[in-house]
Design an enzyme around this catalytic site. Sequence first.
Site, PDB file in Angstrom:
ATOM      1  N   GLY A 244      12.504   5.934 -23.992  1.00 19.64           N
ATOM      2  CA  GLY A 244      13.174   6.205 -22.910  1.00 19.64           C
ATOM      3  C   GLY A 244      13.436   7.467 -22.489  1.00 19.64           C
TER       4      GLY A 244
ATOM      5  N   GLY B 221       0.972  -1.153   0.090  1.00 19.39           N
ATOM      6  CA  GLY B 221      -0.017  -0.072   0.025  1.00 19.39           C
ATOM      7  C   GLY B 221       0.788   1.282   0.049  1.00 19.39           C
TER       8      GLY B 221
ATOM      9  N   LEU C 228      10.070  -0.168  -6.103  1.00 24.27           N
ATOM     10  CA  LEU C 228      11.196  -0.898  -5.787  1.00 24.27           C
ATOM     11  C   LEU C 228      11.178  -2.448  -5.561  1.00 24.27           C
ATOM     12  CD1 LEU C 228      11.141   1.544  -2.628  1.00 24.27           C
ATOM     13  CD2 LEU C 228      12.065   2.054  -4.654  1.00 24.27           C
TER      14      LEU C 228
ATOM     15  N   LYS D 132       7.788  22.417 -10.327  1.00 28.02           N
ATOM     16  CA  LYS D 132       9.170  22.022 -10.377  1.00 28.02           C
ATOM     17  C   LYS D 132       9.813  22.295 -11.802  1.00 28.02           C
ATOM     18  CE  LYS D 132      12.463  18.353 -10.160  1.00 28.02           C
ATOM     19  NZ  LYS D 132      12.774  16.828 -10.199  1.00 28.02           N
TER      20      LYS D 132
ATOM     21  N   PRO E 221      17.379  21.671 -16.719  1.00 32.00           N
ATOM     22  CA  PRO E 221      15.890  22.014 -16.724  1.00 32.00           C
ATOM     23  C   PRO E 221      15.302  21.068 -17.385  1.00 32.00           C
ATOM     24  CG  PRO E 221      17.440  22.995 -18.335  1.00 32.00           C
ATOM     25  CD  PRO E 221      18.144  22.116 -17.826  1.00 32.00           C
TER      26      PRO E 221
END
Lengths: 505, 492
Positions: free
Chosen positions: A436, A14, A334, A79, A97
């Site tokens: 990619g 979760g 992960l 951002k 950038p």
Amino acid sequence: MSEGGKIRVVVLGGGTAGWMSASALAKLLGPRIAVTLIESEDIGIVGVGEATLPHIRGFVERLGIDEADFMRATHATYKLGIDFRDFGRIGESYIHPFGTFGEKVAGVPFHHYWLELAARGMAGPIGDYSLAVEAAKANRFAPPAEDDSLRSTYGYAYQFDATLFGPYLRDFALPLGVTRIEGLVTEVLQDAESGDVTALKLADGREVAGDIFVDCSGFRSLMLGATLGEDWEDWSHWLPCDRAAAMPTAHVDREIAPYTTAVAMPAGWRWRIPLQHRMGNGYVFASAFVSEDEACEAIRAAAAGDRLAEPRVLRFRPGRRKQSWSRNVVGVGLASGFLEPLESTSLYLAQIAITYLIELFPADGRIDDRDRDEFNRLIDMEYDRIRDFLILHYHATVRDDAPFWDHVRTMAVPDTLQRKLELWREAGRVELYSEGLFYDASWIAVYMGQGVLPERHDPRAAIPDPERMRGAMDALKAAIAGEVAAMPGHRAYLTARAERLAAAP
Amino acid sequence: MSAAREPLRRALIVGAGQVGVLAAVAIKRASPATDVLVVGTPLDPVAFADHIGTALPFTNRLHDRLGIDEEVLVRRAGASHRLAIRYVGWAGAGSVGLTAYGGAVDPKLNSAFAREWGGGAHRAASGAPAGSVGAALAEAGRFMPPSGDAPSPLAEVDYALRWNAPAYRDLLIGIAAQLGVRHHPGPVSAVQPMLDGGIAAIQLAGGDAVAADLFIDASGTAALLSATQPDRRWIDWRGALPARSLAVGRPDAPRLDLADRVAFTDAGWCWEQAGRDGVTRFLAVPGEVSDAAVETALGAPPADRFPIDAGRQDQPWTGNVVAIGDAAARFEPLAGVALDLAHRQIDLLLDLFPGRAIDPRERAEYNRRFALMADGTRDWIASHYAAPAAAHRLAALDRSPALDRMLDQFARRQRLPITEEATVSTSEWAALLHALGVPARRSALSLAEGDDPGRRAAAALDHKIAAALDAAPPYGAWIAHMLRDLSPNSSP
């Protein structure tokens, strides 16, 4: 298959990857599948990925989520890139950038003209010719235009509280029919013959059966790693950082930087990510070069602002599973691999795995070997390309002030990166690919920013009259300055759109 | 600090066909101070890139960049526009599929629903709905190229040009001469290779040796310069591409048509190129096809017949020698692909434009990207043979892993993986496979979405088509308008 002929998808975990997977699967394949997510309150989440890449916007939009709602819930800020400090050399910095530098003229990329003028002492830093860089430095923000103008030459992403993103998506996914089960998985049941996972057994004895399992169990990789034993490809010889000490602080400035800062440290680097109400900080370090205690002390000392919590240490291994999709288990996040957050790629990697899973999802629930192979081919390509780009940040340095930097400066890099570096050094060219992450502007930003300058550039850059070129570059710089001046400050932009702001804590 | 590389002092192009001359124009434009010399070679009738007067949409961009004006091609080189290709007999006897250029095709229109029900006028004649604006315009015979200034319903339409090859070449020669490109009639009597690869100079008939920094081999299948290079390796494509010869019919009367026709016949594919100077049929004949079958397919005995030894050079750039066009790759010249690949090589050379000293890494990058482009072209042609009629008629062909993956993904979910440096977009490739009648199932995602997105996309396309048909004149009227003010006294 049960549940009215629907394909049963079971998501384990979760955290951010788990709820990203569950919500996207339910939203996009909803009528065909039944999604169950198992999570346990006893297992903390890592909550990686406070800083993101522009791709996350595509994810949020595809789910039909309102940007303001999402930003408010996750305390998000905008951002425009990452400010890298002290990487190439102590005291130097540059911004990578989400945007370009100048544009091609007569078929020759801008940076060749810049190199020509710089050699004559007639050009400013290359960041002067990038609207994203200049806007970031000025702490300003406005969304890009959707035309061919100068204002269309950049993109943006978010900086947000990753521990809030998962719960936000949980609230989004549950009304879509995702079944949430609270429980600890004690056993992974497999078909004796095929080895496929058939069900997850919980501590209370319940069994959750499924057709396809998505492993979002984090570093534990309970199904992909622990049960199926998928081999791990270790990259720690190229990317030695294996720990992070994370610590939030209060804002010190009134302004909110529309960019993430990465500052090189003696045994790694530290991040500084401005959210709406606080600053995220963390020291990503190599435990072979510095102890956990030392690292925690270092981040306490380095992070500006009042500490909101003590440093929390995360441990990881850089690398990836040789196969991210094995049998009927698909690893997302992960559980499938890890690359340190130097270029904010963690959530991107989870997102791209989910995208490919949905693209390659078996229409009849029966997984075809060819789809597994295709998924693994694509995921490997993503990991490998990001890996090379990350290694460049460490390797392209003159730093010799610490054993860590001596190591990364002198280490052998992958052949694929070596080839790119040589092509750049000898001819100022960027190896081209279209699939990619990280295209030419990104490579140029890091090469230039870390002092890897080509020895030679395109002969055509010397053809125009240098004074005229200087005039054109000055005009671009002035146009950029004009655009930046017309943008509101980042905080002002957010404040003027208060529906994006969370209530102050 | 970085320094600009010393520019090429001299570039020497061997081969004065439409490939060699355009390469000369490209180099001279890029580097005006370079002495550019084109040396003629004996005519190579087998060099398809030099003789077939058409390419693909990519060429329009290259022409723009090199200052070659499309209007001038229309006025002086017999140019006409090809928006689409009509595939006949590929799915089985009598089948017709129309596919247009352009990457803007909405993927939602690839769902079975949209293909069966959506997308514009439902013509009784072909039974197949148009999947794009270009296809609808081709069906209606209406078009004019958009000017590019004002927003136009035709702006999204992509097209290839066809032209009269000798007239086009003359036009290029005129431009080259204006730019100061020098010409020598040739032939080359000897080549002086360097020991470690590359060429020091070439000997011209009745003249001195001429040295150069860069040599372009555009001499056609003979590959006069490349042939002198050590360690040359040829990659054989005959397992993937079945045609062993190209039979060319005698031209028929001129016909204006916005689509070319490519039929699958018992004697291989037959491409009928429409044009203002005549209609030409090209038949790509596999081995073991009788002359009688060739004659039946063409409707008459062929005027010419050329061998096809399909394959490519492993490294078209060795030392200071770059092979382009048929000197670098040979294959079935289906509807413009031969010149398209040659033009992409010229464009790639401009991308990686060398200085006097050739950089081996830059050369390696050129060869890497060329290999991707050329293999993409091979796979594009080979994918035609996945059509049901072709698969039924011909023995199984070799497929690259990339093509195998693409055809499998297409068949099972209409997904087209990205091919790096591909000469067509994935949506164009999907449209081709649909036009060829390659069966394809729906993806889980498409099934979950249901038919509404396809219906909406089809309705949106209907609007676009209506607007485009409204904005476009009959193509013949536009051509007539273009030629009207063309008189000997008002040359453009």
